[in-house]
Scaffold this motif. Structure first.
Motif, PDB file in Angstrom:
ATOM      1  N   ARG A 154      20.160   8.288 -66.302  1.00 14.44           N
ATOM      2  CA  ARG A 154      20.284   9.186 -64.841  1.00 14.44           C
ATOM      3  C   ARG A 154      21.040   8.264 -63.828  1.00 14.44           C
ATOM      4  NH1 ARG A 154      15.241   9.516 -61.408  1.00 14.44           N
ATOM      5  NH2 ARG A 154      15.891   7.427 -61.107  1.00 14.44           N
ATOM      6  N   GLU A 207      22.045  13.014 -59.342  1.00 18.49           N
ATOM      7  CA  GLU A 207      20.636  12.534 -59.769  1.00 18.49           C
ATOM      8  C   GLU A 207      19.644  13.715 -59.801  1.00 18.49           C
ATOM      9  OE1 GLU A 207      18.373   8.713 -58.509  1.00 18.49           O
ATOM     10  OE2 GLU A 207      18.689   9.766 -56.780  1.00 18.49           O
ATOM     11  N   LEU A 232      20.243  16.041 -62.787  1.00 25.46           N
ATOM     12  CA  LEU A 232      19.810  15.367 -64.136  1.00 25.46           C
ATOM     13  C   LEU A 232      18.227  15.416 -64.129  1.00 25.46           C
ATOM     14  CD1 LEU A 232      22.169  12.444 -64.341  1.00 25.46           C
ATOM     15  CD2 LEU A 232      22.179  14.517 -65.788  1.00 25.46           C
ATOM     16  N   THR A 233      17.823  15.322 -62.878  1.00 26.91           N
ATOM     17  CA  THR A 233      16.425  15.213 -62.997  1.00 26.91           C
ATOM     18  C   THR A 233      15.792  16.734 -63.244  1.00 26.91           C
ATOM     19  OG1 THR A 233      16.508  13.534 -61.246  1.00 26.91           O
ATOM     20  CG2 THR A 233      14.237  14.885 -61.361  1.00 26.91           C
TER      21      THR A 233
END
Length: 186
Positions: A144, A169, A172-173
Motif C-alpha cells: 500500500r 492509500e 487500497l485500504t
C-alpha cells in the motif's frame, strides 16, 4: 500595492475564519487523525492485545441483529464506499485544501474500519490462520505504502503530491477491508 495587500488580507481572514469555525470535535478528530497516521506509519498490524471498545460494541450490535458479522461488515463497507463516493463528488470547493480535508476524513474512516475488521478476525480465526493473516497484512502495508508513493510521484513537489498519496492509500485500504471480510470473516 494596496490592492495586493488587501487581497492577501482577505485571503488570510477567510483562512482564519475557516479555522475558527472548528469545534472541539474537529480538534478531537485532528488528534485522532494524528494518532492513526502515526499507527499507519508503523509497518506492524495492530497488536492482538489492543482492544477497541467501538469494535466490541459493533460486534455485539451485529451479532444481535443478524448473527453474521460477515454480512454486517459487508453492508457497513458498502455504506462507507457510498459515503466515500459522495464526499469526493461534492467537495465544499475544488481547492487542494478542501480535497485534502476530504481524503483525511476518508483515511480516518477506512483505517478505522480496517482496524475494526482486524480485531474481529483476531477473535474469530484460529491462531495459525491469524498468524498467516498477520504476515499477509504486513506485506500488504508495504505494498500500500509503495503503491501510494509511486502514484504520488507524478505530482512530486506539487500541492497535489500528498493528496494523491492519501487518495491512493484510501482506495487500497477500502479494497483491503472488503478482501479481509470476504476472505476470512465468518
Amino acid at each position: 500595492m494596496k490592492k495586493s495587500f488587501i487581497g492577501m488580507a482577505m485571503v488570510l481572514i477567510l483562512l482564519l475564519a475557516a479555522c475558527g469555525n472548528s469545534s472541539e470535535k474537529s480538534n478531537e478528530e485532528s488528534d485522532n487523525q494524528q494518532k492513526e497516521t502515526q499507527s499507519a506509519e508503523n509497518t506492524n498490524p495492530p497488536e492482538d492485545n489492543e482492544k477497541n471498545d467501538t469494535t466490541e460494541q459493533t460486534e455485539k450490535d451485529s451479532s444481535a441483529n443478524t448473527g453474521s458479522l460477515k454480512e454486517d461488515y459487508l453492508k457497513k463497507l458498502n455504506e462507507a464506499k457510498k459515503e466515500t463516493e459522495e464526499m469526493r463528488k461534492n467537495p465544499t470547493d475544488s481547492s487542494t485544501y478542501a480535497l485534502k480535508n476530504i481524503e483525511g476524513n476518508l483515511f480516518d474512516k477506512w483505517d478505522g474500519l480496517l482496524n475494526e475488521i482486524y480485531q474481529v478476525l483476531i477473535k474469530q480465526l484460529p491462531s495459525d490462520k491469524m498468524d498467516q493473516v498477520r504476515k499477509e497484512q504486513r506485506e500488504w502495508i508495504k505494498y500500500r505504502d509503495k503503491t501510494a508513493k509511486e502514484a504520488s510521484l507524478k505530482y512530486k513537489g506539487g500541492t497535489q503530491e500528498q493528496l494523491e498519496y492519501v487518495a491512493v492509500e484510501n482506495n487500497l485500504t477500502a479494497d483491503r477491508c472488503f478482501e479481509l471480510v470476504e476472505k476470512y470473516m465468518k
